[in-house]
Design a protein around this motif. Structure first.
Motif, PDB file in Angstrom:
ATOM      1  N   TYR A  38      26.909  42.201 -11.499  1.00 26.01           N
ATOM      2  CA  TYR A  38      27.855  41.293 -12.146  1.00 26.01           C
ATOM      3  C   TYR A  38      27.131  40.422 -13.162  1.00 26.01           C
ATOM      4  N   SER A  39      27.853  40.054 -14.210  1.00 23.05           N
ATOM      5  CA  SER A  39      27.371  39.018 -15.118  1.00 23.05           C
ATOM      6  C   SER A  39      28.288  37.815 -14.915  1.00 23.05           C
ATOM      7  N   THR A  40      27.724  36.636 -15.013  1.00 18.96           N
ATOM      8  CA  THR A  40      28.521  35.428 -14.789  1.00 18.96           C
ATOM      9  C   THR A  40      28.474  34.541 -16.025  1.00 18.96           C
ATOM     10  N   SER A  41      29.559  33.866 -16.241  1.00 20.24           N
ATOM     11  CA  SER A  41      29.626  32.838 -17.278  1.00 20.24           C
ATOM     12  C   SER A  41      30.374  31.663 -16.681  1.00 20.24           C
ATOM     13  N   LYS A  42      30.218  30.496 -17.302  1.00 19.56           N
ATOM     14  CA  LYS A  42      30.923  29.345 -16.756  1.00 19.56           C
ATOM     15  C   LYS A  42      31.748  28.676 -17.849  1.00 19.56           C
ATOM     16  N   THR A  43      32.877  28.136 -17.424  1.00 18.78           N
ATOM     17  CA  THR A  43      33.800  27.448 -18.318  1.00 18.78           C
ATOM     18  C   THR A  43      33.893  25.990 -17.867  1.00 18.78           C
ATOM     19  N   LEU A  44      33.763  25.077 -18.814  1.00 20.11           N
ATOM     20  CA  LEU A  44      33.835  23.657 -18.506  1.00 20.11           C
ATOM     21  C   LEU A  44      35.275  23.272 -18.170  1.00 20.11           C
ATOM     22  N   ILE A  45      35.477  22.691 -17.009  1.00 20.33           N
ATOM     23  CA  ILE A  45      36.801  22.223 -16.594  1.00 20.33           C
ATOM     24  C   ILE A  45      36.933  20.727 -16.872  1.00 20.33           C
ATOM     25  N   MET A  46      35.903  19.946 -16.457  1.00 21.81           N
ATOM     26  CA  MET A  46      35.922  18.504 -16.685  1.00 21.81           C
ATOM     27  C   MET A  46      34.500  18.055 -17.020  1.00 21.81           C
ATOM     28  N   ALA A  48      31.235  15.540 -17.588  1.00 20.55           N
ATOM     29  CA  ALA A  48      30.667  14.441 -16.794  1.00 20.55           C
ATOM     30  C   ALA A  48      31.087  13.112 -17.408  1.00 20.55           C
ATOM     31  N   HIS A  49      31.373  12.146 -16.548  1.00 20.03           N
ATOM     32  CA  HIS A  49      31.783  10.830 -17.048  1.00 20.03           C
ATOM     33  C   HIS A  49      31.536   9.759 -15.990  1.00 20.03           C
ATOM     34  N   THR A  50      31.557   8.491 -16.460  1.00 21.09           N
ATOM     35  CA  THR A  50      31.436   7.354 -15.545  1.00 21.09           C
ATOM     36  C   THR A  50      32.696   6.500 -15.664  1.00 21.09           C
ATOM     37  N   GLU A  51      33.068   5.889 -14.557  1.00 23.50           N
ATOM     38  CA  GLU A  51      34.266   5.047 -14.513  1.00 23.50           C
ATOM     39  C   GLU A  51      33.982   3.811 -13.676  1.00 23.50           C
ATOM     40  N   HIS A  64      29.810   7.588 -11.101  1.00 24.57           N
ATOM     41  CA  HIS A  64      29.470   8.711 -11.987  1.00 24.57           C
ATOM     42  C   HIS A  64      30.046   9.988 -11.388  1.00 24.57           C
ATOM     43  N   TYR A  65      30.747  10.732 -12.190  1.00 28.10           N
ATOM     44  CA  TYR A  65      31.311  12.019 -11.768  1.00 28.10           C
ATOM     45  C   TYR A  65      30.623  13.125 -12.569  1.00 28.10           C
ATOM     46  N   PRO A  66      30.005  14.090 -11.901  1.00 30.06           N
ATOM     47  CA  PRO A  66      29.328  15.170 -12.622  1.00 30.06           C
ATOM     48  C   PRO A  66      30.341  16.138 -13.248  1.00 30.06           C
ATOM     49  N   ALA A  67      29.847  16.954 -14.139  1.00 30.84           N
ATOM     50  CA  ALA A  67      30.694  17.942 -14.793  1.00 30.84           C
ATOM     51  C   ALA A  67      31.181  18.984 -13.779  1.00 30.84           C
ATOM     52  N   VAL A  68      32.354  19.525 -14.019  1.00 31.51           N
ATOM     53  CA  VAL A  68      32.927  20.549 -13.147  1.00 31.51           C
ATOM     54  C   VAL A  68      33.089  21.819 -13.972  1.00 31.51           C
TER      55      VAL A  68
END
Length: 89
Positions: A38-46, A48-51, A64-68
Motif C-alpha cells: 500500500y501507499s499512504t497519503s494524508k489529508t489535513l482535516i484541521m 494545529a491551533h491554540t485557544e 494547544h490542539y495538534p493538527a488532525v
C-alpha cells in the motif's frame, strides 16, 4: 512353454525403458504468501491551533490542539504467492 518365455522376454524388454526414465529431484520450492503493498497519503482535516478556554475554577487556560490528518491508503500491488527455494524433505 517356449511361447510363455518368449512373451515374458518381450514384455520385459518393453518394460525396461520405462524404469530407466525415472526422474531425479532437482530443486524444491515452498509457496509463500506476500501481503499486499500500500501507499499512504494524508489529508489535513484541521490545522494545529491554540485557544483560550475557561476551566471549572474560573481560570483562563491557553490550550494547544495538534493538527488532525486523515490517512488514505491506496493498494499498489495485491497480495500473491511466490515460490521460494527450500530444502527438500
Amino acid at each position: 512353454m517356449k511361447k510363455v518365455f518368449a512373451s515374458a522376454a518381450v514384455l520385459a524388454a518393453l518394460a525396461a525403458p520405462a524404469f530407466a526414465w525415472e526422474g531425479q529431484v532437482v530443486a524444491c520450492y515452498d509457496k509463500v504468501w506476500v501481503p499486499a503493498k500500500y501507499s499512504t497519503s494524508k489529508t489535513l482535516i484541521m490545522a494545529a491551533h491554540t485557544e483560550w478556554e475557561h476551566n471549572a475554577l474560573g481560570q483562563m487556560v491557553k490550550m494547544h490542539y495538534p493538527a488532525v490528518y486523515k490517512e488514505n491508503k491506496h493498494m499498489k500491488a495485491p497480495g500473491h504467492y511466490v515460490a521460494v527455494k527450500a530444502p527438500c524433505k
